[in-house]
Design an enzyme around this catalytic site. Structure first.
Site, PDB file in Angstrom:
ATOM      1  N   CYS A   1       1.531   6.714  -5.083  1.00 14.49           N
ATOM      2  CA  CYS A   1       2.270   6.028  -3.900  1.00 14.49           C
ATOM      3  C   CYS A   1       3.235   6.666  -3.198  1.00 14.49           C
ATOM      4  O   CYS A   1       3.678   7.698  -3.777  1.00 14.49           O
ATOM      5  CB  CYS A   1       2.779   4.767  -4.409  1.00 14.49           C
ATOM      6  N   GLY A   2       3.723   6.548  -2.072  1.00 20.61           N
ATOM      7  CA  GLY A   2       4.782   6.844  -1.361  1.00 20.61           C
ATOM      8  C   GLY A   2       6.061   5.940  -1.207  1.00 20.61           C
ATOM      9  O   GLY A   2       5.559   4.713  -0.919  1.00 20.61           O
TER      10      GLY A   2
END
Length: 375
Positions: A10-11
């Site tokens: 994820c970011g």
């Protein structure tokens, strides 16, 4: 040789203006959207602090409903428990996909409970009152889910890419002194509107890149203190642990970082006696709160922002500063895209907390009091 980018899941991104200046949501949308390849369209979201200055003394309940029946049941419950100063649908733009109904309620606990309520529930301090109210709704009212419940803050999240969720919730129209954001790539938990990040309780909000492999142990530990894990993903335990350890147990953020990401036993064994005694005690008392697995988190809270990596830094986190702005993100490019000529940029060490706080003057301006919570 072909170059391959390892996106590490994820970011996450976040920034805070420590002078309390409220900044449009456009920047945080740009930062997280730049890291589009860290998601797959199954979840994204934002947390914003300082967005409701006209209602800063009220708890802002952002509630997601599957249908009108769930809304009716929830509002009947709220009318018995709290004074509702104002409520209405969250501002949104039309989208083609099926989506829940979102409402916001500005509330305060009633001074007098309705007939039949216990004295214990009625007389507790307000944060504990709202905590119990949130736990009840999320566990007992089918089709209703409280996605945020703090004062002068709110969470906006759902199924989609970051730009899609930002457009749907009209994030560009809000101003906040602190923003966090997430672009999700679900691995072993479902992609659903309530399961997108951030996860929030009272003033806490958490965005997370990684996997909390200790979720089962953390969940059992939290349930001993009345927390109900209903969100179908591992990150919820982080938000609840922050509330338990800081609000209820009175620990500092620095101490919580030592609990979440403690040194290995082999490292503790060679420490000086003072540190060895401290870490041994923390692991003995709070072993159920330790976070195992790869993670980097950015936490928003009342008056500040907090970042932390796991104890061997298996997920990326970059920190930067420019004037009174502090930035955190999975990638340096996300920060440089919205901030030029940085004063400082670095990667914190494994288990090293990064804490950015509003100045005393800004805190009083934002919250109307000098008394800080959760420091």
């Amino acid at each position: 040789m072909e170059l391959v980018k390892d996106i590490s899941g994820c970011g996450i991104a976040g920034f805070i203006n420590t002078d309390g200046e409220r900044i449009s949501g456009t920047d945080i949308v740009d930062a997280i959207t730049l890291m589009r390849d860290r998601g797959n369209g199954l979840g994204a979201g934002y947390a914003a602090y300082g967005i409701y200055p006209d209602f800063k003394d009220f708890y802002a309940l952002h509630i997601m409903y599957d249908d009108e029946y769930a809304r009716k049941k929830t509002e009947e419950y709220l009318e018995r428990k709290v004074h509702i100063e104002q409520h209405g649908g969250l501002p949104t733009r039309p989208i083609k996909k099926k989506r829940p109904i979102f409402f916001v309620y500005f509330v305060q606990p009633r001074e007098q409970s309705t007939k039949g309520e216990s004295e214990e529930f009625r007389l507790e301090e307000t944060d504990e009152f709202i905590f119990k109210l949130v736990m009840f709704i999320n566990e007992n009212i089918d089709g209703a889910f409280v996605i945020s419940s703090g004062k002068n803050m709110g969470v906006f999240k759902g199924v989609g890419f970051p730009d899609e969720i930002a457009n749907f919730f009209r994030v560009d129209e809000y101003k906040a002194f602190c923003w966090t954001a997430h672009n999700r790539f679900p691995t072993n938990t479902p992609g659903w509107w309530g399961g997108a990040h951030p996860f929030s309780l009272l003033g806490w909000s958490v965005v997370h890149n990684g996997e909390i492999s200790s979720y089962g142990a953390n969940k059992r530990y939290l349930e001993m203190f009345g927390y109900k894990c209903t969100q179908k993903t591992d990150t919820e335990v982080v938000a609840y642990l922050l509330d338990l350890l800081i609000r209820k147990h009175g620990l500092s953020l620095h101490t919580v970082a030592k609990i979440f990401a403690p040194p290995l036993w082999s490292e503790i064994e060679i420490m000086d006696e003072k540190d060895k005694e401290l870490y041994t005690a923390l692991r003995a008392v709070y072993g159920g709160a330790m976070l195992n697995g790869p993670f980097s988190i950015i936490v928003g809270f009342r008056g500040g922002m907090f970042g932390l990596n796991d104890r061997i830094k298996l997920r990326p986190l970059v920190v930067a500063k420019k004037g009174s702005n502090v930035y955190m993100a999975s990638e340096e490019s996300a920060i440089r895209f919205i901030a030029d000529d940085l004063d400082e940029i670095y990667m914190p060490k494994a288990g090293e907390p990064v804490i950015a706080m509003l100045s005393d003057e800004a805190y009083q301006k934002v919250y109307g009091t000098k008394e800080r919570s959760y420091v």
